[in-house]
Design a protein around this motif. Structure first.
Motif, PDB file in Angstrom:
ATOM      1  N   ARG A  39      19.281 -16.148  30.401  1.00 47.67           N
ATOM      2  CA  ARG A  39      18.527 -17.205  30.341  1.00 47.67           C
ATOM      3  C   ARG A  39      19.380 -18.363  31.198  1.00 47.67           C
ATOM      4  N   LEU A  40      20.895 -18.391  30.755  1.00 47.91           N
ATOM      5  CA  LEU A  40      21.747 -19.396  31.212  1.00 47.91           C
ATOM      6  C   LEU A  40      21.865 -19.090  32.790  1.00 47.91           C
ATOM      7  N   ARG A  41      21.840 -17.977  33.143  1.00 51.58           N
ATOM      8  CA  ARG A  41      22.179 -17.823  34.503  1.00 51.58           C
ATOM      9  C   ARG A  41      20.782 -18.037  35.360  1.00 51.58           C
ATOM     10  N   GLY A  42      19.903 -17.447  34.902  1.00 48.90           N
ATOM     11  CA  GLY A  42      18.589 -17.575  35.793  1.00 48.90           C
ATOM     12  C   GLY A  42      18.500 -16.988  37.088  1.00 48.90           C
ATOM     13  N   ALA A  43      18.153 -17.847  38.048  1.00 46.50           N
ATOM     14  CA  ALA A  43      17.975 -17.241  39.466  1.00 46.50           C
ATOM     15  C   ALA A  43      19.364 -16.876  39.961  1.00 46.50           C
ATOM     16  N   ARG A  44      20.510 -17.334  39.223  1.00 43.47           N
ATOM     17  CA  ARG A  44      21.668 -17.244  39.827  1.00 43.47           C
ATOM     18  C   ARG A  44      22.237 -15.751  39.426  1.00 43.47           C
ATOM     19  N   ILE A  86      28.582 -14.742  24.482  1.00 39.66           N
ATOM     20  CA  ILE A  86      27.368 -14.911  24.834  1.00 39.66           C
ATOM     21  C   ILE A  86      26.532 -13.470  24.994  1.00 39.66           C
ATOM     22  N   ALA A  87      25.555 -13.412  24.125  1.00 40.96           N
ATOM     23  CA  ALA A  87      24.672 -12.164  24.225  1.00 40.96           C
ATOM     24  C   ALA A  87      24.045 -11.881  25.520  1.00 40.96           C
ATOM     25  N   PRO A  88      23.540 -10.720  26.003  1.00 45.70           N
ATOM     26  CA  PRO A  88      22.982 -10.598  27.179  1.00 45.70           C
ATOM     27  C   PRO A  88      21.730 -11.279  27.440  1.00 45.70           C
ATOM     28  N   PRO A  89      20.704 -11.388  26.445  1.00 44.26           N
ATOM     29  CA  PRO A  89      19.506 -12.209  26.714  1.00 44.26           C
ATOM     30  C   PRO A  89      19.768 -13.683  27.009  1.00 44.26           C
TER      31      PRO A  89
END
Length: 327
Positions: free
Chosen positions: A187-192, A180-183
């Protein structure tokens, strides 16, 4: 598609130095040292401490087949011996490191990318897991039966691993990971992504002797007053389970919780797992309670299924098969 294989060239010792006048060495650089054992770069296995790196070398043997070398210490601060055997979870950690190493060093995934492990399993042969008089030297073969590319970049791979000691198979296992690339990860983790700022207070440990541990520091379960059910105990200060800051519960903590839950459910404080099969279904978050439940197989006295629940969803599942250990 591939990156260059890492090699450290060392000077070689034991050679007779070039002689100058009156028998003196011609130059100080006349001495050369043989290739000395070192770990692979810790960054390539996502570890912050060199002491937590189990792999020492690797090379390519085919398009999707690789050989590695490694070492297990006789004692470890967390992967402590079980009834005189190396901890099977150190084999699982070795398998995890093998997959990440190949993704970076042989399939070109840049440092800084994240990996999502969907499953990981390990099976050991206790005869070849006995702690000896010296650290265990490992010969490891890794096959990659499923390599998935996204254009010219690695999307994911599955590995099948054999770990040998003195020519005998001590452990087998494997798993699958996705890159999984950093950007995309942000986006995947969002506020987490800043979950380390909202970690739940540390809960009390179960009695170490009930879950196969010596120190409360290494206990990953908190009693909740129900049989075979606990809250996951997450200590983000643990120097091995949280070798570096994370925004979610690491897979090794979940595997350790499964092992401890199985030991408690089987009422075997000294419990050597023969196999652990794990499915990582969702990220397990740091800011919400996670419940661990163990269910014994009614037809067998050596098998336990462990499930983890968070927000009423199953986030992790593990099956542990235990060896019989007397004493």
């Amino acid at each position: 598609m591939t990156a260059s294989t890492f090699r450290a060239e060392h000077t070689t010792a034991g050679l007779v130095p070039a002689q100058g006048a009156y028998g003196a060495p011609a130059t100080p650089s006349g001495f050369r040292y043989p290739s000395l054992t070192t770990t692979v770069p810790k960054e390539l296995v996502h570890r912050a401490a060199v002491a937590e790196v189990m792999l020492t070398d690797w090379w390519r043997e085919g398009e999707t087949r690789f050989a590695m070398q490694g070492q297990w210490p006789r004692g470890h601060s967390f992967f402590t011996p079980v009834a005189g055997h190396h901890d099977p979870l150190i084999a699982a950690e070795t398998i995890r490191q093998a997959g990440i190493l190949l993704a970076h060093a042989e399939f070109g995934v840049p440092l800084g990318h994240q990996f999502l492990v969907s499953d990981l399993d390990v099976t050991v042969d206790p005869r070849h897991m006995i702690v000896g008089d010296t650290p265990a030297s490992l010969d490891i073969t890794v096959d990659c039966p499923d390599v998935r590319m996204r254009g010219t970049s690695l999307a994911g791979l599955r590995i099948a691993v054999e770990i040998r000691r003195d020519g005998e198979i001590a452990a087998r296992g494997g798993g699958a990971l996705a890159s999984i690339a950093p950007p995309v990860y942000r986006r995947l983790r969002g506020a987490r992504a800043d979950a380390m700022q909202r970690v739940l207070p540390l809960t009390a440990p179960a009695a170490p002797q009930l879950v196969g541990r010596m120190s409360p520091t290494d206990v990953t379960l908190t009693p909740v007053g129900e049989a075979d059910r606990w809250q996951l105990r997450v200590d983000t200060r643990h120097p091995v389970l949280f070798d570096h800051p994370l925004d979610h519960v690491p897979g090794m903590l979940l595997m350790e919780a499964a092992r401890q839950a199985a030991a408690a459910a089987l009422r075997r404080p000294v419990m050597l797992p023969l196999s652990i099969t794990n499915e990582f279904l969702h990220y397990v978050e740091l800011d919400a309670p996670c419940m661990i439940e163990a269910r014994r197989d009614p037809s067998r006295d050596d098998r336990v299924t462990v499930s983890a629940y968070q927000d009423d969803a199953v986030v992790f599942r593990s099956t542990v098969v235990a060896a019989r250990i007397d004493g």
